[in-house]
Design a protein around this motif. Structure first.
Motif, short mmCIF file in Angstrom:
data_model
loop_
_atom_site.label_atom_id
_atom_site.label_comp_id
_atom_site.label_asym_id
_atom_site.label_seq_id
_atom_site.Cartn_x
_atom_site.Cartn_y
_atom_site.Cartn_z
N ASN A 42 0.84 -1.20 0.00
CA ASN A 42 0.00 0.00 0.00
C ASN A 42 0.87 1.24 0.00
O ASN A 42 2.03 1.22 0.41
CB ASN A 42 -0.96 -0.01 1.20
CG ASN A 42 -0.22 0.13 2.50
OD1 ASN A 42 0.12 1.23 2.92
ND2 ASN A 42 0.07 -1.01 3.13
N GLN A 44 0.67 4.02 1.68
CA GLN A 44 0.99 4.65 2.97
C GLN A 44 2.31 4.13 3.55
O GLN A 44 3.08 4.88 4.11
CB GLN A 44 -0.14 4.39 3.99
CG GLN A 44 -1.40 5.22 3.75
CD GLN A 44 -2.15 4.77 2.50
OE1 GLN A 44 -2.25 3.56 2.25
NE2 GLN A 44 -2.64 5.70 1.70
N SER A 45 2.54 2.82 3.40
CA SER A 45 3.78 2.29 3.98
C SER A 45 4.55 1.51 2.92
O SER A 45 5.03 0.41 3.15
CB SER A 45 3.45 1.38 5.17
OG SER A 45 2.55 0.38 4.74
N VAL A 46 4.62 2.12 1.73
CA VAL A 46 5.16 1.38 0.58
C VAL A 46 6.61 0.92 0.79
O VAL A 46 6.95 -0.21 0.43
CB VAL A 46 4.98 2.20 -0.73
CG1 VAL A 46 5.85 3.43 -0.77
CG2 VAL A 46 5.20 1.32 -1.93
N GLN A 47 7.44 1.77 1.38
CA GLN A 47 8.84 1.37 1.56
C GLN A 47 8.93 0.08 2.38
O GLN A 47 9.62 -0.85 2.03
CB GLN A 47 9.63 2.48 2.28
CG GLN A 47 9.82 3.73 1.47
CD GLN A 47 10.55 3.49 0.14
OE1 GLN A 47 11.19 2.46 -0.06
NE2 GLN A 47 10.43 4.42 -0.78
N HIS A 48 8.17 0.09 3.47
CA HIS A 48 8.21 -1.06 4.37
C HIS A 48 7.60 -2.31 3.73
O HIS A 48 8.17 -3.40 3.80
CB HIS A 48 7.47 -0.71 5.67
CG HIS A 48 7.27 -1.87 6.56
ND1 HIS A 48 8.31 -2.41 7.30
CD2 HIS A 48 6.19 -2.65 6.81
CE1 HIS A 48 7.85 -3.46 7.96
NE2 HIS A 48 6.57 -3.62 7.68
N THR A 49 6.43 -2.14 3.08
CA THR A 49 5.74 -3.32 2.53
C THR A 49 6.51 -3.92 1.34
O THR A 49 6.58 -5.14 1.20
CB THR A 49 4.27 -3.01 2.13
OG1 THR A 49 4.23 -1.80 1.37
CG2 THR A 49 3.38 -2.89 3.34
N GLU A 51 9.76 -3.73 0.92
CA GLU A 51 10.96 -4.36 1.48
C GLU A 51 10.63 -5.74 2.09
O GLU A 51 11.35 -6.71 1.88
CB GLU A 51 11.53 -3.46 2.57
CG GLU A 51 13.03 -3.42 2.57
CD GLU A 51 13.52 -2.24 3.37
OE1 GLU A 51 13.82 -2.44 4.56
OE2 GLU A 51 13.57 -1.11 2.81
N GLU A 52 9.55 -5.77 2.83
CA GLU A 52 9.14 -7.03 3.46
C GLU A 52 8.84 -8.09 2.41
O GLU A 52 9.25 -9.24 2.51
CB GLU A 52 7.89 -6.77 4.33
CG GLU A 52 7.56 -7.97 5.20
CD GLU A 52 6.27 -7.79 5.98
OE1 GLU A 52 5.62 -6.74 5.88
OE2 GLU A 52 5.90 -8.76 6.69
N TRP A 100 6.50 7.09 -5.71
CA TRP A 100 5.39 6.16 -5.51
C TRP A 100 4.07 6.90 -5.62
O TRP A 100 3.95 8.04 -5.14
CB TRP A 100 5.48 5.49 -4.14
CG TRP A 100 6.52 4.42 -4.10
CD1 TRP A 100 7.75 4.49 -3.50
CD2 TRP A 100 6.45 3.13 -4.73
NE1 TRP A 100 8.45 3.32 -3.71
CE2 TRP A 100 7.67 2.47 -4.45
CE3 TRP A 100 5.48 2.47 -5.49
CZ2 TRP A 100 7.94 1.18 -4.90
CZ3 TRP A 100 5.75 1.19 -5.95
CH2 TRP A 100 6.96 0.56 -5.66
#
Ligand SMILES: [Fe+2]
Length: 160
Positions: A42, A44-49, A51-52, A100
């Motif tokens: 998503n 809102q937290s694209v960097q984190h999602t 990467e995960e 993004w």
């Protein structure tokens, strides 16, 4: 794009289904988790999602490759290449410098879902079938030895 138009656009979501199973429990479970991670992408937290997700892709690919290699899968090299091509494509996509946006997240999700389904249903499934065949071979009693035709029968049925 305004928040209103973003809301109107239905997110591109493909859920994992039983039909995606290739018959190897660990691989199936990992594939299932990949779909969950793709769905969770998503803005809102694209960097984190992202990467995960990519971390998990690496883990999954290496687990799958280990299984293929240790079981002596004949198409291992070809399969490895497909994983590498996927990695290169994703690296290109992420490295194109674009900011993004909701569209870009959707584009990534669409690509990942399509690639996953295509790859699982063709190449991973091929491995699943081969793997099941190997297991069946090992479980089966040794095949009776075939006796080569000799003498008259050899001339009649064998090489001329
Ligand atoms: Fe694969």
């Amino acid at each position: 794009m305004s928040a209103e138009t973003v809301e109107k656009k239905a997110p591109y979501v493909i859920e994992w289904r039983e039909g995606f199973k290739i018959g190897i429990a660990q691989v199936d479970q990992e594939h299932r988790h990949l779909f969950t991670l793709v769905r969770a992408l998503n803005l809102q937290s694209v960097q984190h999602t992202v990467e995960e997700l990519l971390d998990y892709v690496v883990t999954h690919f290496s687990n799958e490759q280990d299984l293929m290699e240790s079981s002596g899968y004949p198409a291992f090299d070809q399969h490895l290449k497909l994983h590498e091509e996927f990695g290169a494509h994703v690296a290109d996509f992420l490295g194109n410098g674009e900011d993004w946006s909701e569209e870009r997240v959707q584009e990534l999700r669409r690509f990942l879902n399509k690639w996953l389904i295509g790859h699982i249903m063709t190449h991973d499934l091929r491995f699943g079938k081969w793997h099941a065949g190997q297991k069946a071979l090992k479980a089966a009693p040794p095949a009776p030895r075939t006796v080569a035709p000799q003498g008259f029968f050899a001339r009649l049925f064998g090489k001329h």
